[in-house]
Design a protein around this motif. Structure first.
Motif, mmCIF file in Angstrom:
data_model
loop_
_atom_site.group_PDB
_atom_site.id
_atom_site.type_symbol
_atom_site.label_atom_id
_atom_site.label_comp_id
_atom_site.label_asym_id
_atom_site.label_seq_id
_atom_site.Cartn_x
_atom_site.Cartn_y
_atom_site.Cartn_z
ATOM 1 N N GLY A 33 0.794 -1.227 0.000
ATOM 2 C CA GLY A 33 0.000 0.000 0.000
ATOM 3 C C GLY A 33 0.821 1.268 0.000
ATOM 4 N N VAL A 34 2.150 1.179 0.155
ATOM 5 C CA VAL A 34 3.001 2.367 0.160
ATOM 6 C C VAL A 34 3.616 2.555 -1.229
ATOM 7 N N THR A 35 3.583 3.785 -1.712
ATOM 8 C CA THR A 35 4.104 4.134 -3.031
ATOM 9 C C THR A 35 4.971 5.367 -2.914
ATOM 10 N N LEU A 36 6.109 5.351 -3.597
ATOM 11 C CA LEU A 36 6.906 6.563 -3.745
ATOM 12 C C LEU A 36 6.489 7.218 -5.052
ATOM 13 N N TRP A 37 5.847 8.388 -4.955
ATOM 14 C CA TRP A 37 5.413 9.130 -6.138
ATOM 15 C C TRP A 37 6.458 10.200 -6.459
ATOM 16 N N CYS A 38 6.889 10.234 -7.710
ATOM 17 C CA CYS A 38 7.964 11.134 -8.119
ATOM 18 C C CYS A 38 7.525 11.980 -9.314
ATOM 19 N N THR A 39 7.807 13.265 -9.229
ATOM 20 C CA THR A 39 7.692 14.164 -10.377
ATOM 21 C C THR A 39 9.099 14.655 -10.717
ATOM 22 N N GLY A 40 9.191 15.578 -11.655
ATOM 23 C CA GLY A 40 10.499 16.083 -12.032
ATOM 24 C C GLY A 40 11.252 16.728 -10.892
ATOM 25 N N GLY A 41 10.534 17.334 -9.950
ATOM 26 C CA GLY A 41 11.221 18.045 -8.887
ATOM 27 C C GLY A 41 10.743 17.722 -7.494
ATOM 28 N N ASP A 42 9.951 16.648 -7.323
ATOM 29 C CA ASP A 42 9.401 16.360 -6.000
ATOM 30 C C ASP A 42 9.236 14.858 -5.839
ATOM 31 N N ARG A 43 9.327 14.394 -4.595
ATOM 32 C CA ARG A 43 9.132 12.974 -4.275
ATOM 33 C C ARG A 43 8.359 12.888 -2.962
#
Length: 240
Positions: free
Chosen positions: A208-218
């Motif tokens: 149930g845990v996910t690391l969500w990443c964008t170009g400049g944020d996690r």
């Protein structure tokens, strides 16, 4: 009617009301009127501080998401996106895994439609009828006929880090990573330029845990099912 009354009346607008001073504030005072509201979108869980984590998936510009993770998380995301008013088109080679979800969603309204791989028709997305295409096509999803566009986002689910994953991750605006093997974590860390601590954590994440990443944020996010979601999908799990 007296001349005074005539002067104070306006055809179609009634009498002119009493004159009062205007309600104005200075530029410096505007900040005091701010209302603390969160981002608009789909609540996908809570962050490390227990605050709601929101994914703005319905956008006027093309938006692509890659999720390296489990079917459970993808289905929760689909359900919650449908609850915001989006139509969900699922492209899948395992329709039996989605059938009960599609039948239960929308309170009898057809908001989740299932399609065979490569057979998703044009969706006609618009601001009033946004669309989320979920591609559940295995390790090597073929290039889709329906691509991201205005008010149409595409979420590609990969069960593991496949050979096509680097290409998908690099072109995606958002990447979600659930528990992977240490070798996969090391590869993902290089692709996404993750710090060592976050790279190592990828192989130990709870279900149930996910690391969500964008170009400049996690951000690490825990997705917690509601009672209705648990009844339909069961408890959170990484493996299917």
């Amino acid at each position: 009617m007296s001349a005074t009354a005539n002067a104070r009346s306006r055809l179609g607008f009634g009498l002119i009301g009493p004159r009062r001073g205007r309600h104005t504030v200075s530029v410096d005072e505007l900040a005091s009127l701010a209302v603390p509201v969160g981002d608009d979108g789909t609540v996908i869980g809570v962050d490390a501080e227990g605050r709601p984590a929101v994914l703005g998936i319905n956008r006027p510009t093309p938006y692509e998401v890659t999720l390296i993770g489990g079917l459970w998380t993808a289905q929760v995301l689909a359900l919650r996106a449908a609850a915001t008013g989006a139509r969900i088109a699922v492209e899948t080679g395992r329709s039996q895994a989605w059938t009960s979800l599609a039948q239960a969603a929308g309170g009898g309204q057809p908001c989740i439609a299932l399609h065979e791989v490569g057979r998703v028709p044009p969706q006609g997305a618009s601001a009033g009828s946004p669309v989320v295409v979920v591609r559940d096509c295995g390790m090597r999803p073929p290039r889709g006929r329906v691509v991201a566009g205005p008010w149409q986002s595409v979420v590609t689910l990969l069960p593991y880090l496949s050979p096509v994953a680097p290409r998908l991750m690099e072109k995606s605006a958002l990447v979600g990573i659930q528990r992977v093997s240490p070798d996969e974590a090391a590869q993902i860390g290089r692709i996404m330029n993750l710090p060592p601590a976050e790279t190592q954590a990828l192989s130990t994440l709870a279900d149930g845990v996910t690391l969500w990443c964008t170009g400049g944020d996690r951000q690490f996010v825990m997705t917690q099912a509601t009672d209705a979601e648990s009844g339909l999908l069961g408890s959170a799990r990484r493996m299917d």
